[in-house]
Scaffold this active site. Sequence first.
Site, mmCIF file in Angstrom:
data_model
loop_
_atom_site.group_PDB
_atom_site.id
_atom_site.type_symbol
_atom_site.label_atom_id
_atom_site.label_comp_id
_atom_site.label_asym_id
_atom_site.label_seq_id
_atom_site.Cartn_x
_atom_site.Cartn_y
_atom_site.Cartn_z
ATOM 1 N N ASN A 9 0.870 -1.184 0.000
ATOM 2 C CA ASN A 9 0.000 0.000 0.000
ATOM 3 C C ASN A 9 0.906 1.233 0.000
ATOM 4 O O ASN A 9 1.514 1.550 1.010
ATOM 5 C CB ASN A 9 -0.888 -0.029 1.254
ATOM 6 C CG ASN A 9 -1.640 1.272 1.458
ATOM 7 O OD1 ASN A 9 -1.813 2.057 0.528
ATOM 8 N ND2 ASN A 9 -2.094 1.508 2.689
ATOM 9 N N TRP A 10 0.967 1.875 -1.139
ATOM 10 C CA TRP A 10 1.871 3.024 -1.266
ATOM 11 C C TRP A 10 1.324 4.283 -0.593
ATOM 12 O O TRP A 10 2.003 5.304 -0.558
ATOM 13 C CB TRP A 10 2.142 3.327 -2.744
ATOM 14 C CG TRP A 10 3.000 2.334 -3.448
ATOM 15 C CD1 TRP A 10 3.417 1.105 -2.990
ATOM 16 C CD2 TRP A 10 3.557 2.473 -4.762
ATOM 17 N NE1 TRP A 10 4.198 0.482 -3.941
ATOM 18 C CE2 TRP A 10 4.304 1.306 -5.039
ATOM 19 C CE3 TRP A 10 3.498 3.472 -5.741
ATOM 20 C CZ2 TRP A 10 4.987 1.112 -6.241
ATOM 21 C CZ3 TRP A 10 4.170 3.286 -6.941
ATOM 22 C CH2 TRP A 10 4.905 2.114 -7.187
ATOM 23 N N LYS A 11 0.089 4.220 -0.109
ATOM 24 C CA LYS A 11 -0.564 5.398 0.506
ATOM 25 C C LYS A 11 -0.447 6.601 -0.430
ATOM 26 O O LYS A 11 -0.470 6.429 -1.652
ATOM 27 C CB LYS A 11 0.051 5.687 1.876
ATOM 28 C CG LYS A 11 0.140 4.443 2.768
ATOM 29 C CD LYS A 11 0.455 4.790 4.186
ATOM 30 C CE LYS A 11 0.813 3.551 4.976
ATOM 31 N NZ LYS A 11 0.136 3.462 6.249
ATOM 32 N N HIS A 94 -9.407 0.661 4.871
ATOM 33 C CA HIS A 94 -8.125 0.881 5.559
ATOM 34 C C HIS A 94 -8.353 1.813 6.743
ATOM 35 O O HIS A 94 -9.176 2.723 6.673
ATOM 36 C CB HIS A 94 -7.115 1.486 4.571
ATOM 37 C CG HIS A 94 -5.720 1.517 5.121
ATOM 38 N ND1 HIS A 94 -5.306 2.493 5.994
ATOM 39 C CD2 HIS A 94 -4.664 0.679 4.927
ATOM 40 C CE1 HIS A 94 -4.033 2.244 6.319
ATOM 41 N NE2 HIS A 94 -3.630 1.157 5.686
ATOM 42 N N GLU A 96 -6.773 4.263 7.829
ATOM 43 C CA GLU A 96 -6.607 5.705 7.547
ATOM 44 C C GLU A 96 -7.853 6.270 6.886
ATOM 45 O O GLU A 96 -8.210 7.431 7.101
ATOM 46 C CB GLU A 96 -5.336 5.923 6.696
ATOM 47 C CG GLU A 96 -4.081 5.712 7.538
ATOM 48 C CD GLU A 96 -2.857 5.253 6.760
ATOM 49 O OE1 GLU A 96 -2.837 5.374 5.520
ATOM 50 O OE2 GLU A 96 -1.914 4.760 7.409
ATOM 51 N N GLU A 166 -5.120 -5.555 10.582
ATOM 52 C CA GLU A 166 -4.182 -4.455 10.772
ATOM 53 C C GLU A 166 -4.497 -3.717 12.075
ATOM 54 O O GLU A 166 -5.343 -2.809 12.084
ATOM 55 C CB GLU A 166 -4.286 -3.469 9.608
ATOM 56 C CG GLU A 166 -3.924 -4.050 8.266
ATOM 57 C CD GLU A 166 -3.356 -2.993 7.333
ATOM 58 O OE1 GLU A 166 -2.275 -3.223 6.788
ATOM 59 O OE2 GLU A 166 -3.984 -1.935 7.164
ATOM 60 N N GLY A 172 2.271 2.109 10.761
ATOM 61 C CA GLY A 172 3.142 3.278 10.624
ATOM 62 C C GLY A 172 3.835 3.694 11.913
ATOM 63 O O GLY A 172 4.395 4.783 11.994
ATOM 64 N N SER A 213 3.556 -2.172 10.285
ATOM 65 C CA SER A 213 5.002 -2.058 10.497
ATOM 66 C C SER A 213 5.780 -3.316 10.120
ATOM 67 O O SER A 213 6.786 -3.637 10.755
ATOM 68 C CB SER A 213 5.295 -1.650 11.948
ATOM 69 O OG SER A 213 4.780 -0.353 12.207
ATOM 70 N N GLY A 234 2.771 -1.182 4.285
ATOM 71 C CA GLY A 234 2.706 0.247 3.969
ATOM 72 C C GLY A 234 4.088 0.803 3.696
ATOM 73 O O GLY A 234 4.653 0.646 2.606
ATOM 74 N N GLY A 235 4.663 1.455 4.705
ATOM 75 C CA GLY A 235 5.944 2.153 4.560
ATOM 76 C C GLY A 235 7.026 1.343 3.853
ATOM 77 O O GLY A 235 7.714 1.850 2.954
HETATM 78 C C1 PEP Z 1 -0.720 -0.076 5.836
HETATM 79 O O1 PEP Z 1 -0.704 1.044 5.336
HETATM 80 O O2 PEP Z 1 -1.629 -0.867 5.574
HETATM 81 C C2 PEP Z 1 0.360 -0.454 6.751
HETATM 82 C C3 PEP Z 1 0.327 -1.637 7.309
HETATM 83 O O3 PEP Z 1 1.341 0.478 6.962
HETATM 84 P P1 PEP Z 1 2.782 0.221 7.645
HETATM 85 O O4 PEP Z 1 3.329 -1.043 7.045
HETATM 86 O O5 PEP Z 1 3.581 1.421 7.280
HETATM 87 O O6 PEP Z 1 2.558 0.075 9.109
#
Ligand code: PEP
Length: 252
Positions: A9-11, A94, A96, A166, A172, A213, A234-235
Amino acid sequence: MRVPIVAGNWKMYKTVAEARHLVSELVPGLQAIAGVEKVICPPFTDLLAVRALLEGTNIQLGAQNMHWEPSGAYTGEISPLMLAELVRYVIIGHSERRTYFGETDQTVNRKLQSALLHGLLPILCVGETLEENESNRTREVIERQLRDGLARLDLNDPTTLVIAYEPVWAIGTGRAATGELANSVVADIIRPVLEELFGAPFAQGVRVLYGGSVKASIAAEFFSQPEIDGALVGGASLKAEEFIGITQAAAA
Ligand code: PEP
């Protein structure tokens, strides 16, 4: 056999030029990894360019959100009809989106119904906040997100849906859950609710990912768990080496 999935997930990161660069770094490493479904979910503005670069590869494309209507006067929104031309997967619900854009289990439900109707493969995100976790409400929250999010859906093919567990406190923050904890949420809450709703073959066949994470250095801890079928990243999905490393761990 549940085929593992690693989805990035590039956000809200990467211009078209940056996306092209990242994809050119990702493709050789990801292409070489067998036995794992690899999915990248860039922002809408990158989809056409990334789709062209992924043509002929074994890497799939996903979107990060969608509206539930196929078309209409919804300024700024993107419809499932538009996405169906471009992507196979779509992330729905998600945290966010729930936290910053007012998504509820009811809007998640409308989006899921619509995604399935338009032949998209939804990745439904569920997970508790830190406060909910600390007040021992994890079970209650995830059960509600699943029951309300999946209400009135008639599912029997487990390959038509993916769930991502999640925990919001892990997204994050650099503070991932442990593999054992994530596995127990999937085993004790997520699969039993799915079994109640759609029967045992569905609950046992559906892929459930962990997200929060995940980095290459800790990925194996999650993938060695029997109930976890991959990761939503994500990141770390914004760094080619990390994302390839996580995907390698899923294949191992
Ligand atoms: C996500 O955006 O779904 C996520 C899990 O982010 P991160 O890996 O950065 O915690």
